[in-house]
Design a protein around this motif. Structure first.
Motif, PDB file in Angstrom:
ATOM      1  N   CYS B 498       0.833  -1.191   0.000  1.00 13.50           N
ATOM      2  CA  CYS B 498       0.000   0.000   0.000  1.00 13.50           C
ATOM      3  C   CYS B 498       0.876   1.253   0.000  1.00 13.50           C
ATOM      4  O   CYS B 498       0.641   2.190  -0.767  1.00 13.50           O
ATOM      5  CB  CYS B 498      -0.900  -0.041   1.228  1.00 13.50           C
ATOM      6  SG  CYS B 498      -2.063   1.304   1.300  1.00 13.50           S
ATOM      7  N   LEU B 499       1.898   1.226   0.835  1.00 18.48           N
ATOM      8  CA  LEU B 499       2.819   2.361   0.905  1.00 18.48           C
ATOM      9  C   LEU B 499       3.479   2.613  -0.449  1.00 18.48           C
ATOM     10  O   LEU B 499       3.514   3.732  -0.957  1.00 18.48           O
ATOM     11  CB  LEU B 499       3.879   2.067   1.979  1.00 18.48           C
ATOM     12  CG  LEU B 499       5.027   3.046   2.144  1.00 18.48           C
ATOM     13  CD1 LEU B 499       4.510   4.399   2.555  1.00 18.48           C
ATOM     14  CD2 LEU B 499       6.011   2.533   3.179  1.00 18.48           C
ATOM     15  N   LEU B 500       3.970   1.530  -1.049  1.00 19.41           N
ATOM     16  CA  LEU B 500       4.642   1.663  -2.338  1.00 19.41           C
ATOM     17  C   LEU B 500       3.688   2.121  -3.426  1.00 19.41           C
ATOM     18  O   LEU B 500       4.015   2.954  -4.264  1.00 19.41           O
ATOM     19  CB  LEU B 500       5.256   0.320  -2.742  1.00 19.41           C
ATOM     20  CG  LEU B 500       6.641   0.059  -2.195  1.00 19.41           C
ATOM     21  CD1 LEU B 500       7.102  -1.331  -2.567  1.00 19.41           C
ATOM     22  CD2 LEU B 500       7.613   1.074  -2.756  1.00 19.41           C
ATOM     23  N   LEU B 501       2.478   1.554  -3.396  1.00 19.35           N
ATOM     24  CA  LEU B 501       1.499   1.940  -4.412  1.00 19.35           C
ATOM     25  C   LEU B 501       1.113   3.401  -4.256  1.00 19.35           C
ATOM     26  O   LEU B 501       0.947   4.106  -5.247  1.00 19.35           O
ATOM     27  CB  LEU B 501       0.252   1.065  -4.302  1.00 19.35           C
ATOM     28  CG  LEU B 501       0.305  -0.277  -5.000  1.00 19.35           C
ATOM     29  CD1 LEU B 501      -1.016  -0.990  -4.827  1.00 19.35           C
ATOM     30  CD2 LEU B 501       0.612  -0.101  -6.475  1.00 19.35           C
ATOM     31  N   ALA B 502       0.974   3.846  -3.012  1.00 17.50           N
ATOM     32  CA  ALA B 502       0.617   5.247  -2.791  1.00 17.50           C
ATOM     33  C   ALA B 502       1.713   6.142  -3.362  1.00 17.50           C
ATOM     34  O   ALA B 502       1.432   7.105  -4.085  1.00 17.50           O
ATOM     35  CB  ALA B 502       0.423   5.517  -1.307  1.00 17.50           C
ATOM     36  N   ALA B 503       2.968   5.782  -3.075  1.00 20.96           N
ATOM     37  CA  ALA B 503       4.079   6.588  -3.590  1.00 20.96           C
ATOM     38  C   ALA B 503       4.092   6.568  -5.109  1.00 20.96           C
ATOM     39  O   ALA B 503       4.200   7.613  -5.759  1.00 20.96           O
ATOM     40  CB  ALA B 503       5.400   6.078  -3.033  1.00 20.96           C
ATOM     41  N   SER B 504       3.938   5.355  -5.703  1.00 19.96           N
ATOM     42  CA  SER B 504       4.008   5.333  -7.167  1.00 19.96           C
ATOM     43  C   SER B 504       2.777   6.000  -7.772  1.00 19.96           C
ATOM     44  O   SER B 504       2.868   6.602  -8.841  1.00 19.96           O
ATOM     45  CB  SER B 504       4.226   3.926  -7.718  1.00 19.96           C
ATOM     46  OG  SER B 504       3.564   2.977  -6.960  1.00 19.96           O
ATOM     47  N   GLY B 505       1.648   5.918  -7.064  1.00 17.74           N
ATOM     48  CA  GLY B 505       0.450   6.603  -7.540  1.00 17.74           C
ATOM     49  C   GLY B 505       0.675   8.100  -7.627  1.00 17.74           C
ATOM     50  O   GLY B 505       0.342   8.732  -8.635  1.00 17.74           O
ATOM     51  N   MET B 749       9.016   3.475 -10.400  1.00 23.07           N
ATOM     52  CA  MET B 749       8.188   3.402  -9.192  1.00 23.07           C
ATOM     53  C   MET B 749       6.959   2.522  -9.438  1.00 23.07           C
ATOM     54  O   MET B 749       6.584   1.711  -8.592  1.00 23.07           O
ATOM     55  CB  MET B 749       7.728   4.804  -8.768  1.00 23.07           C
ATOM     56  CG  MET B 749       8.752   5.608  -8.006  1.00 23.07           C
ATOM     57  SD  MET B 749       9.284   4.873  -6.452  1.00 23.07           S
ATOM     58  CE  MET B 749       7.923   5.310  -5.401  1.00 23.07           C
ATOM     59  N   ALA B 750       6.340   2.697 -10.593  1.00 23.61           N
ATOM     60  CA  ALA B 750       5.156   1.899 -10.916  1.00 23.61           C
ATOM     61  C   ALA B 750       5.515   0.421 -10.986  1.00 23.61           C
ATOM     62  O   ALA B 750       4.772  -0.446 -10.518  1.00 23.61           O
ATOM     63  CB  ALA B 750       4.554   2.372 -12.240  1.00 23.61           C
ATOM     64  N   PHE B 751       6.679   0.144 -11.541  1.00 23.64           N
ATOM     65  CA  PHE B 751       7.171  -1.226 -11.638  1.00 23.64           C
ATOM     66  C   PHE B 751       7.321  -1.836 -10.237  1.00 23.64           C
ATOM     67  O   PHE B 751       6.844  -2.942  -9.966  1.00 23.64           O
ATOM     68  CB  PHE B 751       8.514  -1.169 -12.373  1.00 23.64           C
ATOM     69  CG  PHE B 751       9.227  -2.479 -12.506  1.00 23.64           C
ATOM     70  CD1 PHE B 751       8.664  -3.535 -13.204  1.00 23.64           C
ATOM     71  CD2 PHE B 751      10.484  -2.650 -11.939  1.00 23.64           C
ATOM     72  CE1 PHE B 751       9.334  -4.728 -13.330  1.00 23.64           C
ATOM     73  CE2 PHE B 751      11.163  -3.840 -12.057  1.00 23.64           C
ATOM     74  CZ  PHE B 751      10.579  -4.883 -12.754  1.00 23.64           C
ATOM     75  N   PHE B 752       7.929  -1.067  -9.330  1.00 20.90           N
ATOM     76  CA  PHE B 752       8.104  -1.559  -7.968  1.00 20.90           C
ATOM     77  C   PHE B 752       6.761  -1.704  -7.268  1.00 20.90           C
ATOM     78  O   PHE B 752       6.516  -2.678  -6.546  1.00 20.90           O
ATOM     79  CB  PHE B 752       9.015  -0.629  -7.168  1.00 20.90           C
ATOM     80  CG  PHE B 752      10.435  -0.630  -7.644  1.00 20.90           C
ATOM     81  CD1 PHE B 752      10.931  -1.714  -8.369  1.00 20.90           C
ATOM     82  CD2 PHE B 752      11.281   0.428  -7.389  1.00 20.90           C
ATOM     83  CE1 PHE B 752      12.228  -1.726  -8.815  1.00 20.90           C
ATOM     84  CE2 PHE B 752      12.589   0.423  -7.827  1.00 20.90           C
ATOM     85  CZ  PHE B 752      13.059  -0.649  -8.541  1.00 20.90           C
ATOM     86  N   GLY B 753       5.860  -0.740  -7.497  1.00 23.39           N
ATOM     87  CA  GLY B 753       4.533  -0.809  -6.896  1.00 23.39           C
ATOM     88  C   GLY B 753       3.801  -2.058  -7.360  1.00 23.39           C
ATOM     89  O   GLY B 753       3.180  -2.761  -6.565  1.00 23.39           O
ATOM     90  N   ALA B 754       3.913  -2.345  -8.667  1.00 20.42           N
ATOM     91  CA  ALA B 754       3.234  -3.519  -9.217  1.00 20.42           C
ATOM     92  C   ALA B 754       3.810  -4.798  -8.635  1.00 20.42           C
ATOM     93  O   ALA B 754       3.083  -5.745  -8.307  1.00 20.42           O
ATOM     94  CB  ALA B 754       3.363  -3.520 -10.741  1.00 20.42           C
ATOM     95  N   MET B 755       5.139  -4.813  -8.474  1.00 20.16           N
ATOM     96  CA  MET B 755       5.774  -5.995  -7.870  1.00 20.16           C
ATOM     97  C   MET B 755       5.229  -6.229  -6.465  1.00 20.16           C
ATOM     98  O   MET B 755       4.889  -7.350  -6.088  1.00 20.16           O
ATOM     99  CB  MET B 755       7.289  -5.789  -7.799  1.00 20.16           C
ATOM    100  CG  MET B 755       8.047  -6.438  -8.930  1.00 20.16           C
ATOM    101  SD  MET B 755       9.787  -5.974  -8.874  1.00 20.16           S
ATOM    102  CE  MET B 755      10.454  -7.309  -7.912  1.00 20.16           C
TER     103      MET B 755
END
Lengths: 118, 871
Positions: B498-505, B749-755
């Protein structure tokens, strides 16, 4: 190969063996086989000392400095490793004995009360 | 306290003595020799085991055991190929991505610059705080004064380099080629502490105009163009308009100020008419070396004292320029990329952490199945520590395989990232595997293995042996504590995701804002051509102007071309020139006008070709020049700043006392300095007034701009066969490339969020599947008692949903706390953008529900009778 009699002997609780070894050594240096035999005889054959477990226990006590060991000659002229109690071993024996007595008394009280109800 | 360890042989003889004594005793009781021996051995129990225990209790056998445990671990991994493959792949990707980012960080941020004692190298700027200008170059006069007065520096050097601005046409050896050039003074190489690989640097004599027809070649140019001729020193090479004598060749690692530079020439070769040598015109970059023991802050204080003195001394040109700025050279080079790389490093670390939680969870599930096996082994006498080690060794082995694969793939990943970044990451050529990367990768691999292994190992170590033995194999692990452990890991995974997705979002939304920003011009259907006039043929302003006008006219006449114009710089690339004007104001005194965005030098067709709207007045035209009616255009924001509520058209701006330019019109604001920077007040002046050898053609076409590339090239070469064409590209591509850095950041960032999203979905799925399997019996009872399929479905989904919701809540809270560190990297988005946070929560919950659905459906399909019998 064990007889029925041997099977019914009590297994030693962990930690108890250490206490018994220390107690046995209070009468003077003894080798491993002698210690095992002494425990069995003193307990009137109720306690079975698994010899395989004895030596690691001796090893443990030695590394803690409660007993020390040296090679010597047994009464029937066999070379054997003799263990003897150290000063801190003596203190440990006193401590552990007190603890053990409290524990057995406590367990005894519980068992008594349960027997009374049943 | 060093106790001598007993030797194994010593222990063995003690065992033999024991058995002998026992046999003696039995013989006394009347047994025969053989019987006594046999009985004694029997009574002793397992002699080998006793020896083993002794062996185990001593410490130096650690390696020997490892020798046994490693093949054991390998065997176990081979027996569970599904788990092994998934785990190794996950780790390879997780560690690989970390390695890739770290390799870049190492090369760009950590590797010292390849100069002597680089920590003392600084760039010095002059700053005008009241004007909002933080870092500006020096004028030649200011630099001379500064150099003679400053005491903090061992040496001070001036240089000038602007990509595409200083260019020479090399005519020796083959095709005429335009060579990027840096203009440096004789202090430049000594300040860096670098000497040419061949020949010498510049002498102070060569700082003087007229004695400066010398050049230092870059290593690559020397090798490619001159075949690495070691006797080239002292020889002249032919360039457009004359000759330069080669005095030196740099080493292969020297690429300052840019890897594109092929020539270093004396700064005195910056011709007078190209860049005026006036105190008010600031164009020289200052590179300096601090004296040992002088801090950058002390140096900046001294610089401020000096420039403030100059500001008092020369108020007409220097008023307000009273602050000195000293910046470490490395920061000056990589500063812009630093926050992005650090955020990426943190993000990729979180991805690996998510992967670890996932694998620990899987290992925990396997541990549960193996719990009985462990209990039995423990009961048979295996030490707890050894069981612990088995678990850890297994996961360290996994990590080592994953790490090895990571080392194999990480160069491709970092190369991919760098390719994606284009020119957005400085020092990209310094990025490669080295000992520090290997050390980092090895440590990371080992830590990962330990982290994954210790979770189930700790669980096992706290397992009650007797309990496990009593319970049946499969159900033994349904105990609440274990489930809690697995739930905690899943919650952790979901919150990290969630944290990563928020950042990449946020970063993606910021990119979206950039992409949809109106640049102030119409980029579609425009072809751009970068050119440098062969000035050895067109050596004065009149020739240059008529040549350029002829080019523009001929190109505009190509069928399909709607408009054509030229400008000194590409839009979005900055490059406005720092000129100053004065507004003569009879009532209130003179006003100094230094357009923050600078002045842009363009031809009349520029505005139509780029689709920049004319807000008021008109564009200058050719007739203006015939009639010597010199005028300029100002941007809307400049008009509002200096003529608020007035019509600026017809007013005058003074370049000097006798040189005034009429404001002919007002044009729309353009993001001249990039989409992520506010349009700044700008002035446009006709190129005829300040001819430039380097300019870009802008050609508005009716259709696909690239379709006209061939005819444009043909027409240009019809006018001048020796005209080099540096680059031809649609303007849309230029716009696209201008946001390479934010795009690189957003995509990675999106790549990491997706992972992380994928990993957490797998985590939710695995924990629920496992739980369903564990609860088969219970679910059977429920169904037997009348629970509907729907109820079972709801129960399982509810369990997963609860975990996901807790994870999302923690993740959002963490994101709210952490995303403010992104603030400087965002554009047009607040770090707590509610829309992004809502969207991220919804995506996560939707994905979690999907992950819940499959195990839930399986549970709902149980046949109650089969489920009840299931054990």
């Amino acid at each position: 190969m064990l007889t029925q009699d041997e099977k019914e002997r009590l297994e030693l609780l962990q930690g108890t063996l250490d206490l018994l070894i220390l107690r046995t050594l209070i009468f003077g240096p003894e080798h491993g086989q002698g210690i095992a035999r002494a425990i069995q005889q003193t307990s009137e054959d109720e306690l079975l000392v698994e010899h395989g477990a004895l030596y690691p226990a001796l090893q443990r006590l030695e590394s803690r400095g409660w007993i020390s060991a040296a090679w010597g000659v047994s009464s029937n002229n066999r070379r054997a490793r003799f263990y003897k109690l150290t000063r801190s071993g003596r203190k440990q024996l006193v401590r552990e004995t007190a603890k053990w007595k409290r524990l057995t008394a406590a367990i005894g009280r519980i068992l008594e009360s349960e027997a009374g109800e049943g | 306290m060093l106790k001598r360890k007993r030797k194994q042989s010593d222990f063995n003889s003690e065992m033999e003595a024991h058995i002998a004594l026992e046999a003696d005793r039995l013989k006394e009781q009347g047994l025969s020799e053989e019987e006594a021996q046999a009985a004694a051995r029997r009574a002793f129990g397992n002699l080998t085991r006793a020896k083993e225990r002794f062996y185990e209790s001593t410490r130096w056998q650690w390696w020997d055991e490892l020798y046994q445990d490693v093949p054991y671990g390998l065997r176990r991994l081979r027996r569970n190929p599904d788990f092994t493959i998934v785990a190794v792949l996950t780790l390879a990707l997780g560690i690989g991505a970390n390695l890739a980012i770290f390799t870049i960080v190492r090369g760009v941020l950590l590797r010292p610059l390849p100069y002597h004692d680089p920590s003392n190298l600084v760039e010095v700027y002059i700053s005008n705080p009241s004007h909002g200008t933080a870092e500006e170059s020096f004028s030649p006069q200011d630099l001379d004064d500064f150099r003679s007065q400053a005491k903090s520096f061992e040496s001070v050097s001036g240089y000038w380099y602007e990509p595409g601005m200083s260019l020479y046409t090399l005519l020796s050896q083959g095709e005429p080629t335009v060579i990027e050039t840096a203009n440096i003074d004789s202090n430049f190489l000594p300040t860096l502490g670098v000497a040419p690989a061949l020949g010498r640097g510049f002498t102070s004599e060569e700082n003087i105009h007229g004695k400066d027809k010398v050049v230092i070649l870059s290593n690559s140019l020397w090798r490619e163009r001159f075949g690495g001729d070691r006797h080239i020193i002292g020889k002249p090479i032919r360039i457009g308009g004359g000759e330069l004598v080669v005095v030196g060749v740099m080493g292969p690692d020297f690429r300052f100020p840019s890897p594109d530079v092929g020539f270093w020439v004396p700064i005195s070769q910056v011709t007078d008419d190209m860049i005026p040598h006036r105190r008010g015109v600031r164009w020289i970059n200052v590179l300096a070396r601090l004296k040992p023991g002088v801090s950058p802050v002390q140096a900046a204080n001294e610089a401020t004292v000096i420039v403030a003195r100059l500001a008092r001394q020369y108020p007409t040109t220097n008023e307000g320029w009273d602050k000195g700025v000293v910046e470490n050279l490395r920061t000056a080079i990589v500063g812009q990329a630093m926050p992005i790389l650090l955020v990426l490093l943190a993000a990729v670390g979180l991805v690996l952490l998510t992967a670890c939680a996932n694998l620990a969870n899987m290992a925990l599930a396997r541990g549960a199945v193996r719990r009985r096996e462990f209990a039995i082994r423990s009961a048979m006498g295996a030490g707890r520590s050894r069981l612990f080690r088995h678990s850890v060794i297994e996961s360290v082995l996994l990590a080592i395989f994953g790490g090895a694969a990571a080392f194999a793939i990480s160069p491709s990943i970092s190369a991919g990232f760098l390719a994606l970044a284009g020119n957005a990451i400085p020092r990209a050529m310094d990025v490669h595997l080295d000992w520090m990367v290997v050390l980092f990768g090895s440590a990371l691999t080992l830590l990962t293995g330990l982290a994954i292994g210790s979770v189930p190992a700790l669980r096992l170590a706290s397992t009650d042996v007797a309990e496990s033995l009593k319970a049946s194999g499969a159900r033994a692990s349904a105990e609440p504590a274990r489930q809690r452990g697995r739930d905690t890991l899943v919650v952790a995974e979901v919150s990290l995701a969630c944290l990563l997705l928020a950042a990449s979002g946020l970063v993606l939304k910021s990119l979206w804002k950039l992409v949809t920003t109106d640049p102030g011009f119409e980029a579609r259907r425009v072809l751009t051509v970068q050119m440098v006039i062969p000035y050895y043929k067109y050596h004065n302003e009149n020739l240059m102007n008529s040549y350029r006008d002829e080019l523009v006219r001929r190109v505009a006449a190509i069928p399909g071309v709607q408009a054509a114009g030229a400008g000194k710089t590409m839009p979005l690339a900055g490059g406005g020139e720092p000129y100053q004007f004065t507004i003569r104001n009879s009532g209130r005194g003179d006003i100094q006008v230094a357009p923050e965005g600078g002045i842009y030098i363009v031809t009349p067709g520029y505005f139509k070709a780029l689709g920049i709207p004319i807000v008021a007045g008109r564009v200058f035209n050719e007739r203006d020049f015939k009639e010597h009616r010199y005028g300029l255009l100002i941007s809307r924001s400049l008009a509002q700043k200096y003529w608020p509520g007035e019509d600026p058209v017809g007013k005058y701006l003074y370049l000097s006392r006798n040189n005034r330019l009429e404001v002919l019109g007002v044009v729309g604001d353009v993001h001249n300095e990039g989409l992520n920077s506010r349009p700044k007040p700008a002035i446009y002046i006709p190129m005829d007034l300040m001819s430039r050898i380097k300019f870009d053609l802008f050609i508005r076409t009716a259709g696909n701009p690239l379709a006209l590339a061939g005819s444009v090239r043909r027409v240009i070469h019809q006018v001048e066969p020796e005209q080099p064409i540096q680059q031809m590209a649609p303007l849309e591509q230029v716009v696209y490339e201008s946001i390479a850095q934010p795009r690189f950041f957003a995509v990675v960032m999106a790549f990491f969020g997706a992972m992380a999203l994928l990993l957490s979905a797998i985590g939710v799925f695995a924990v629920l599947s496992y739980s369903v399997r564990q609860r088969t019996h219970e679910i059977g009872i429920r169904m037997a008692l009348g629970a509907e399929k729907r109820d079972v479905l709801g129960m399982v989904v509810g369990q997963g949903l609860k975990l996901s919701l807790i994870g999302v809540a923690i993740g959002i809270a963490g994101a709210l706390a952490l995303t403010r560190f992104l603030a400087s990297l965002l554009y047009g988005v607040k770090p707590t953008d509610p829309l992004t946070f809502a969207a991220v929560s919804l995506i996560l919950i939707a994905v979690a529900l999907l992950a819940c659905y499959i195990p839930a459906r399986r549970a709902a399909k149980f046949d109650p009778m089969v489920a009840l019998r299931y054990e």
